[in-house]
Design an enzyme around this catalytic site. Structure first.
Site, mmCIF file in Angstrom:
data_model
loop_
_atom_site.group_PDB
_atom_site.id
_atom_site.type_symbol
_atom_site.label_atom_id
_atom_site.label_comp_id
_atom_site.label_asym_id
_atom_site.label_seq_id
_atom_site.Cartn_x
_atom_site.Cartn_y
_atom_site.Cartn_z
ATOM 1 N N GLY A 9 0.787 -1.204 0.000
ATOM 2 C CA GLY A 9 0.000 0.000 0.000
ATOM 3 C C GLY A 9 0.828 1.268 0.000
ATOM 4 N N ASP A 33 8.584 -7.710 12.904
ATOM 5 C CA ASP A 33 7.912 -8.511 11.875
ATOM 6 C C ASP A 33 8.726 -9.758 11.533
ATOM 7 O OD1 ASP A 33 5.798 -9.128 10.250
ATOM 8 O OD2 ASP A 33 6.514 -7.972 8.544
#
Length: 512
Positions: free
Chosen positions: A44, A163
Site C-alpha cells: 500500500g 515482523d
C-alpha cells in the site's frame, strides 16, 4: 529486460539496452545508475524491485525499495515517510552484521524516496517448509542457534524488528546462513498511532506486524524486545508443523495458541517453547540470551542428573557443601534437600568453578571437545550439539551416521569413514576431507566451499545442489556421483575421476 517503475505504466517491460520506456516514455535507469530487472513485491505504501548497479564492476544485483503511497491522506503520507526513513536509519546502523542486508544507498528523487540494499539470493524458510515439509526438533534447535545471536545483536542496538516470520528469514544460497530481512518500512497495513509519543518503546511508533506472529502488546502499539522472541517462538511452531498460526487452534479464554496438539518434542524443548509463547509479556523470555542459555544447558542435563544422584547418595559435592553451609547459617536443620535445591546447588557450584578457574565455560567446553571419538561425536549430535567447527575428527569410523545440518567448518576429517552417512545441508566449508570415504554419502545441499577433497572416495555420493566452489578435487573419485545442480567448475571436475555413471551438473551422464 529493463523494467519501468513508473506508476501506471501499461507495459513496463523493455529491452536490456533501452534508456526510455517504450510505453510511457519515462527514463528507465534510476539515478542514471540502477537498471531495474523486475518487481519483487508491492504494498500500500510502495514497491520492491530487483535491479543491477550498472556503475560497479560486474553489475551486481541489488534490491530497491520505492516509497509510493496510494493515499493522499497527509497523516498517512507522513507516517509512511517516517517508516521509510527509519528503515534506512536502522539498516545503516546495523547492516555490518553478516546475517543482515547492507544498506547501499538512500536518496530522494522527484518527491519519492528510494532505498537500495544488498540482494540476498536464497529461499525463505516459508518456502523451505512448503517444499520439503516441516522441520524436525533438531533442525528447529539449529535454527534457534543461528537466529538468536542475530536477535541479540539487533536488540543490543536498541532496535525491535517487529515482523519476524518465516517469510522474512532467507537461507542465503552462497553459504547457507540465515539472513533476516525487512525492518518495518513500506507495509501493506499501518495503523495511525494514537498513543502518547512519550509512551513509545525504542524506535517504535506504530502497530506493525503480521497477525499470528505479533503478540498482544505489539498490536497494542507497545512492543518490547520480548515481542520479537514471541514471533521467533511462533516461527518455531510453523517450522515444526507447517501450519500458519492463524490456522492453529487457540484458547478462547487466554488467547494462547494450542500448539501442543500438533507438536511432538522433548520435554525440555517444550518448556522453552511454552516460555517463548507466553501471552503475558512478564512471564515470557525477556532477552535472546536467556533462550540461548536454556538451550545450551540441555546437552548437559544428563550429567547434571548424574551429579544430583551422586549428591542424593551422600557424596560431599561442592554444591552440597554450599547448601549445607547456607542451611547452618539460616538455622535450617531438616537434613533433607529438595530436588530443586539440589539443582540450584549444582548450578551454583558449576558457576563457582567457572569463576574460580577464570575461564569462560563455553570456551572450556569447546576446547575440551575439539577432539572427539566416534562415540562421543554421535552422542553430542544426539543431544543437540550441531557445531563441530575446527574439531579434530581424523580417521573416525562414522559410516551410516546422521549429521544432517551440522557444522564442520574447518574440521579435520582426514581419512574419516563417512560411507553412507547423512550429511545433507551440512556445512563443511574449508574442512579437510583428504582421503575420506564418502561413498554413497548423502551430501545434498552441503556447503563444501574451499573444502579439501583430494583423494576422497565419493563414488555414488548424492551431491545434489551441493556448493563445491573452490573445493580441491584432485584425485577425488566421483564415479557414479550425482552432481545435479551442484556448484563447481569444469576445471575442478577435470581434476577428479569420473565415468559414464557420473551425473553432471546439468543432470545428464557423460557419453563415453
Amino acid at each position: 529486460m529493463t523494467y519501468c517503475i513508473t506508476n501506471g505504466c501499461p507495459n513496463p517491460k523493455n529491452d536490456n539496452a533501452a534508456q526510455f520506456c517504450q510505453s510511457c516514455g519515462s527514463k528507465l535507469w534510476i539515478r542514471d545508475r540502477y537498471r531495474v530487472l523486475g518487481a519483487l513485491g508491492r504494498g500500500g505504501f510502495g514497491a520492491t524491485f530487483l535491479a543491477r548497479d550498472q556503475l560497479l564492476p560486474g553489475c551486481p544485483p541489488c534490491v530497491i525499495k520505492q516509497l509510493r503511497p496510494t493515499t493522499d491522506v497527509p497523516n498517512l503520507l507522513d507516517m509512511a515517510r517516517d517508516l521509510f526513513q527509519r528503515e534506512a536509519k536502522i539498516l545503516g546502523k546495523i547492516g555490518n552484521h553478516p546475517q543482515l542486508p547492507r544498506l547501499l544507498d538512500y536518496f530522494e528523487m522527484d518527491k519519492e524516496f528510494y532505498l537500495v540494499q544488498e540482494y540476498v539470493s536464497g529461499s525463505t524458510l516459508q518456502k523451505e517448509v512448503k517444499r520439503f515439509g516441516p522441520f524436525t526438533e533438531v533442525s528447529v534447535k539449529q535454527f534457534l542457534n543461528e537466529i538468536l545471536p542475530v536477535i541479540q545483536y539487533i536488540h543490543s542496538h536498541q532496535i525491535i524488528h517487529r515482523d519476524i516470520k518465516p517469510a522474512n528469514l532467507i537461507r542465503r544460497e552462497q553459504d547457507q546462513q540465515l539472513v533476516m530481512i525487512d525492518f518495518g518500512a513500506v507495509k501493506d497495513k499501518v495503523n495511525q498511532p494514537t498513543v502518547d509519543p512519550t509512551d513509545q518503546t525504542t524506535l517504535t511508533a506504530y502497530a506493525i506486524g503480521t497477525p499470528g506472529y505479533a503478540p498482544p502488546e505489539q498490536m497494542a502499539m507497545r512492543p518490547v524486545y520480548a515481542s520479537d522472541l514471541y514471533a521467533i517462538g511462533v516461527t518455531c511452531i510453523y517450522l515444526l508443523t507447517g501450519v500458519s498460526p492463524k490456522d492453529l487452534p487457540y484458547n478462547a479464554q487466554t488467547g494462547e495458541l494450542r500448539w501442543q496438539e500438533r507438536v511432538s518434542v522433548s520435554s525440555h524443548f517444550s518448556q522453552v517453547l511454552v516460555k517463548m509463547l507466553d501471552i503475558s509479556v512478564h512471564n515470557r523470555y525477556q532477552m535472546a540470551e536467556e533462550i540461548m542459555r536454556d538451550l545450551d544447558i540441555e546437552p548437559h542435563l544428563d550429567s547434571l542428573a548424574q551429579s544430583l544422584s551422586f549428591a542424593t547418595a551422600g557424596q560431599a559435592t561442592i554444591g552440597q557443601q554450599n547448601t549445607q553451609s547456607a542451611e547452618r547459617t539460616s538455622g535450617k536443620t531438616s537434613g533433607r534437600i529438595s530436588p530443586s535445591a539440589r539443582m540450584a546447588a549444582a548450578i551454583r557450584a558449576r558457576k563457582e568453578r567457572r569463576v574460580n578457574s577464570g575461564a569462560n565455560y563455553k570456551g572450556v567446553e569447546r576446547r575440551r571437545n575439539r577432539k572427539h571419538t566416534a562415540q562421543s561425536l554421535k552422542d553430542a549430535y544426539a543431544k543437540g550439539q550441531r557445531d563441530f567447527s575446527d574439531h579434530i575428527l581424523t580417521q573416525l569410523d562414522l559410516h551410516k551416521q546422521t549429521f544432517a545440518e551440522a557444522r564442520f567448518a574447518k574440521a579435520n576429517l582426514r581419512e574419516a569413514n563417512l560411507t553412507g552417512a547423512d550429511l545433507s545441508q551440512t556445512h563443511l566449508g574449508q574442512a579437510n576431507l583428504t582421503r575420506a570415504s564418502l561413498k554413497n554419502a548423502k551430501l545434498a545441499g552441503a556447503h563444501l566451499v574451499y573444502a579439501n577433497l583430494e583423494g576422497a572416495d565419493l563414488r555414488g555420493a548424492n551431491l545434489n545442489r551441493a556448493n563445491l566452489g573452490s573445493a580441491k578435487l584432485d584425485g577425488a573419485n566421483l564415479c557414479g556421483a550425482d552432481l545435479t545442480g551442484a556448484t563447481l567448475s569444469e576445471a575442478q571436475l577435470d581434476t577428479a575421476l569420473t565415468n559414464w555413471a557420473t551425473i553432471h551438473v546439468n543432470g545428464r551422464r557423460s557419453l563415453l
